[in-house]
Scaffold this active site. Structure first.
Site, PDB file in Angstrom:
ATOM      1  N   ARG A   1       0.752  -1.201   0.055  1.00 13.99           N
ATOM      2  CA  ARG A   1      -0.058   0.111   0.095  1.00 13.99           C
ATOM      3  C   ARG A   1       0.655   1.151  -0.179  1.00 13.99           C
ATOM      4  NH1 ARG A   1      -0.929   2.433   4.713  1.00 13.99           N
ATOM      5  NH2 ARG A   1      -3.226   3.172   4.118  1.00 13.99           N
ATOM      6  N   LEU A   2       0.171   2.410  -0.211  1.00 11.81           N
ATOM      7  CA  LEU A   2       1.002   3.614  -0.197  1.00 11.81           C
ATOM      8  C   LEU A   2      -0.359   4.680   0.363  1.00 11.81           C
ATOM      9  CD1 LEU A   2       3.587   5.325  -0.795  1.00 11.81           C
ATOM     10  CD2 LEU A   2       2.476   5.911  -3.237  1.00 11.81           C
ATOM     11  N   ASP A   3       0.285   5.311   1.299  1.00 11.54           N
ATOM     12  CA  ASP A   3      -0.677   6.332   2.105  1.00 11.54           C
ATOM     13  C   ASP A   3      -1.402   7.328   1.155  1.00 11.54           C
ATOM     14  OD1 ASP A   3      -0.130   5.098   4.507  1.00 11.54           O
ATOM     15  OD2 ASP A   3       1.287   6.548   4.890  1.00 11.54           O
ATOM     16  N   TYR A   4      -2.581   7.540   1.631  1.00 11.81           N
ATOM     17  CA  TYR A   4      -3.511   8.243   0.702  1.00 11.81           C
ATOM     18  C   TYR A   4      -2.601   9.823   0.470  1.00 11.81           C
ATOM     19  CZ  TYR A   4      -7.725  11.491   0.145  1.00 11.81           C
ATOM     20  OH  TYR A   4      -8.571  12.271  -0.320  1.00 11.81           O
TER      21      TYR A   4
ATOM     22  N   SER B   1       0.467  10.309   0.418  1.00  9.43           N
ATOM     23  CA  SER B   1       1.890  10.228  -0.239  1.00  9.43           C
ATOM     24  C   SER B   1       1.645   9.696  -1.791  1.00  9.43           C
ATOM     25  CB  SER B   1       2.523   8.941   0.353  1.00  9.43           C
ATOM     26  OG  SER B   1       2.543   8.959   1.791  1.00  9.43           O
TER      27      SER B   1
END
Length: 202
Positions: free
Chosen positions: A43-46, A48
């Site tokens: 995942r990749l933060d909202y 980022s």
């Protein structure tokens, strides 16, 4: 053979295909990627930006996302303030967070990169300088990079993932992606294919 999608996730896009929030839904991967049967590998933060990998093969997804495999991930990080050598050394040795000490990381100052503009832009404070650094970690604690820089006294202003293992953003612009194929059980370096343009929401 398995399909692997390299996607440059824009700022304020969820790294999933749906948003469970009923009111004021946020942008998701479905607004940008029209490939059926693929799922994020990690995942990749909202809030980022940068490289997100998706695949249609569970074994590849596990190999990329599993913390036991310690796949290195490199981020370009803009922090508030002039980063000191002491802070860099702390990042390299490991930082104490609430959920434990981080693994040793690679941390180096970075010349201001030539990047796409962020929308909305990073807040600008005339009397407060900023520093860019390249940070490579081999684990994935929740919001780890932001918490690491904050722990050594430098809040993160902008966070862009540029590499996962052998795969990099290359020239992908925000919202663009390209597809490659990988062999099992080995995952070779990325192959060069024409990037697909982003698809706007209607």
């Amino acid at each position: 053979m398995a399909k692997l999608i390299l996607f440059n996730k824009p700022f304020h896009v969820l790294s999933q295909f749906t948003d469970e929030r009923a009111s004021h839904p946020r942008a998701t991967l479905a607004d940008w990627i029209d490939q059926p049967g693929v799922y994020p590998a990690g995942r990749l933060d909202y809030d980022s930006e940068g490289l997100l990998l998706l695949t249609d093969e569970g074994a590849v997804q596990h190999r990329i996302a599993s913390p036991t495999n310690k796949m290195p991930k490199t981020y370009w990080v803009q922090v508030e303030g002039e980063l000191t050598d002491e802070a860099l050394q702390k990042l390299r040795k490991g930082v104490v967070l609430k959920d434990g000490i981080t693994r040793p990381a690679r941390a180096d100052r970075l010349e201001t990169p030539d990047l796409w503009p962020r929308n909305p832009p990073v807040r600008f404070r005339q009397n407060v300088p900023t520093t860019w650094l390249a940070l490579t970690i081999t684990e994935g604690k929740n919001r780890q990079v932001r918490r690491m820089t904050a722990a050594v006294g430098y809040p993160t202003l902008r966070l862009i993932r540029v590499r996962i293992g052998d795969w990099t953003l290359d020239n992908l612009k925000p919202g663009e992606y390209r597809s490659v194929t990988v062999n099992l059980p080995d995952t070779p370096p990325k192959l060069s294919t024409r990037p697909k343009r982003r698809r706007h929401r209607s």
